[in-house]
Scaffold this motif. Structure first.
Motif, mmCIF file in Angstrom:
data_model
loop_
_atom_site.group_PDB
_atom_site.id
_atom_site.type_symbol
_atom_site.label_atom_id
_atom_site.label_comp_id
_atom_site.label_asym_id
_atom_site.label_seq_id
_atom_site.Cartn_x
_atom_site.Cartn_y
_atom_site.Cartn_z
ATOM 1 N N PHE A 198 99.413 145.121 145.357
ATOM 2 C CA PHE A 198 99.769 146.515 145.065
ATOM 3 C C PHE A 198 99.746 146.755 143.556
ATOM 4 O O PHE A 198 99.268 147.786 143.085
ATOM 5 N N TRP A 199 100.262 145.768 142.810
ATOM 6 C CA TRP A 199 100.255 145.893 141.344
ATOM 7 C C TRP A 199 98.813 145.996 140.828
ATOM 8 O O TRP A 199 98.504 146.862 140.015
ATOM 9 N N ALA A 200 97.937 145.114 141.291
ATOM 10 C CA ALA A 200 96.558 145.082 140.805
ATOM 11 C C ALA A 200 95.797 146.338 141.202
ATOM 12 O O ALA A 200 94.922 146.803 140.468
ATOM 13 N N HIS A 201 96.114 146.870 142.368
ATOM 14 C CA HIS A 201 95.380 148.025 142.873
ATOM 15 C C HIS A 201 95.835 149.323 142.216
ATOM 16 O O HIS A 201 94.998 150.155 141.859
ATOM 17 N N TYR A 202 97.143 149.465 142.028
ATOM 18 C CA TYR A 202 97.652 150.776 141.596
ATOM 19 C C TYR A 202 98.832 150.689 140.630
ATOM 20 O O TYR A 202 98.900 151.442 139.664
ATOM 21 N N TRP A 211 89.543 150.297 142.158
ATOM 22 C CA TRP A 211 90.761 149.480 142.117
ATOM 23 C C TRP A 211 90.705 148.338 143.126
ATOM 24 O O TRP A 211 91.372 147.311 142.929
ATOM 25 N N SER A 212 89.910 148.496 144.181
ATOM 26 C CA SER A 212 89.761 147.403 145.153
ATOM 27 C C SER A 212 89.090 146.190 144.533
ATOM 28 O O SER A 212 89.306 145.061 144.975
ATOM 29 N N VAL A 213 88.255 146.409 143.520
ATOM 30 C CA VAL A 213 87.646 145.280 142.818
ATOM 31 C C VAL A 213 88.731 144.482 142.105
ATOM 32 O O VAL A 213 88.706 143.248 142.072
ATOM 33 N N ASN A 214 89.745 145.177 141.541
ATOM 34 C CA ASN A 214 90.866 144.489 140.899
ATOM 35 C C ASN A 214 91.701 143.702 141.896
ATOM 36 O O ASN A 214 92.127 142.573 141.615
ATOM 37 N N SER A 215 91.975 144.301 143.050
ATOM 38 C CA SER A 215 92.913 143.706 144.001
ATOM 39 C C SER A 215 92.218 142.813 145.024
ATOM 40 O O SER A 215 92.443 141.601 145.069
ATOM 41 N N PRO A 242 79.692 150.871 148.555
ATOM 42 C CA PRO A 242 80.549 151.873 147.910
ATOM 43 C C PRO A 242 80.877 151.564 146.454
ATOM 44 O O PRO A 242 81.069 152.478 145.647
ATOM 45 N N SER A 243 80.921 150.282 146.078
ATOM 46 C CA SER A 243 81.227 149.919 144.691
ATOM 47 C C SER A 243 79.974 149.855 143.818
ATOM 48 O O SER A 243 80.055 149.500 142.643
ATOM 49 N N LEU A 244 78.828 150.174 144.390
ATOM 50 C CA LEU A 244 77.533 150.143 143.679
ATOM 51 C C LEU A 244 77.228 148.751 143.123
ATOM 52 O O LEU A 244 76.606 148.609 142.076
ATOM 53 N N GLY A 245 77.681 147.723 143.839
ATOM 54 C CA GLY A 245 77.376 146.345 143.449
ATOM 55 C C GLY A 245 78.462 145.631 142.689
ATOM 56 O O GLY A 245 78.346 144.429 142.409
#
Length: 315
Positions: free
Chosen positions: A147-151, A227-231, A256-259
């Protein structure tokens, strides 16, 4: 006994601190909550509204276009160009990438770059601004960490030092101007879809639906994919290359993340312009950079080096 200050070996001077002395105030945190929370609330209304007359082909087309432009502004612009110098861009393209990234509403370009360079310096260790491993590695700590990493990290009052981590951008007058334009570009990110929707349908309803789908819904999709790349990409997935952290590849986020979700290679070779280097790894951002190169807008592209990749390959 007092400890002598650590000096920067190349210059012999005291290094700049990682964090700026002033912290984000309550007003800034409220704005972050407003511009990340309100678009997210639109998702709850999206499903019932899609069944009615509140979603048309113009809305879908505008949402797709603005998603691609602003997401690529982050992936191609903020990340691969400004943060890691994966390629050099002609001045008009450089400015356009900074503008497009700003319209994703993830923060001004220099702030974003400073945060991300600090992330790479301390990846998944103390000092990383958004590691999901911040609180430990048992399931409770990791749940909190994700949760911290995402938001959650967005509301941390600590500000990454731009002078330490992004002096090159502070020296670029055009990029500093785009940094100052950020509030206006945030407004444009909402108003342009509404304006185009109104003009294309010649109706107030068209303007309103475009604002909803190509504005609010599109912005929250870009936010949460980024943010999903972070988490997620620092917690789950596969490791194909040796990296000094817990970065992983997550295939279902690739489009969706364009790679960007081919994150393991990125941390193994951060300046590489292509992150999806293995067979079947779709990397839309790399194709965009390839197109820029063919058009002569991008030069000195750092494409994958097969010998370096082979040396880092695992399994």
């Amino acid at each position: 006994m007092a400890t002598a200050p650590v000096l920067d070996p190349p210059t012999g001077r005291r290094p700049l601190p990682d964090i700026e002395p002033d912290r984000a105030g309550t007003g800034e945190r409220v704005l972050i909550g407003l511009f990340t929370g309100v678009p997210f609330l639109a998702l709850f209304a999206a499903v019932p509204m899609a069944w009615g007359n509140f979603l048309g082909w113009v809305d879908i087309a505008l949402m797709a276009v603005f998603y691609l432009v602003t997401a690529a502004g982050i992936t191609v612009g903020y990340h691969r160009h400004f943060t890691h110098s994966s390629f050099k861009a002609k001045r008009p393209l450089r400015i356009a990438l900074a503008v497009a990234g700003s319209m994703a509403i993830e923060g001004p370009v220099i702030n974003w770059v400073a945060d991300h360079r600090r992330h790479h310096k301390y990846s998944d260790k103390e000092g990383d601004p958004h590691s999901p491993w911040r609180f430990g590695n048992d399931w409770k700590a990791l749940t909190k960490g994700m949760f911290w990493a995402h938001y959650g990290w967005l509301f941390d009052g600590a500000r990454t030092s731009k002078r330490r981590f992004a002096p090159d951008l502070l020296a670029d007058r055009d990029i500093v101007r785009v940094q100052r334009w950020f509030p206006a570009l945030v407004a444009a990110s909402f108003l342009l879809p509404a304006l185009l929707g109104g003009l294309l349908t010649w109706s107030w309803q068209g303007a309103l639906t475009a604002l909803f789908w190509a504005g609010l819904v599109r912005i929250t999709l870009v936010h949460h994919v980024t943010w999903s790349v972070n988490s997620i990409c620092h917690t789950f997935g596969k490791e194909h290359f040796e990296a000094r952290d817990k970065s992983r590849n997550v295939w279902w986020l690739a489009i969706p993340s364009l790679g960007e979700s081919w994150h393991n290679l990125h941390h193994a070779d951060p300046t590489c312009a292509r992150h999806g280097v293995l067979k079947g790894q779709v990397d839309i951002s790399a194709r965009i950079i390839w197109a820029f190169e063919k058009l002569g807008w991008a030069t000195a592209v750092r494409w994958p080096n097969q010998e370096r990749l082979a040396a880092k390959r695992v399994g």
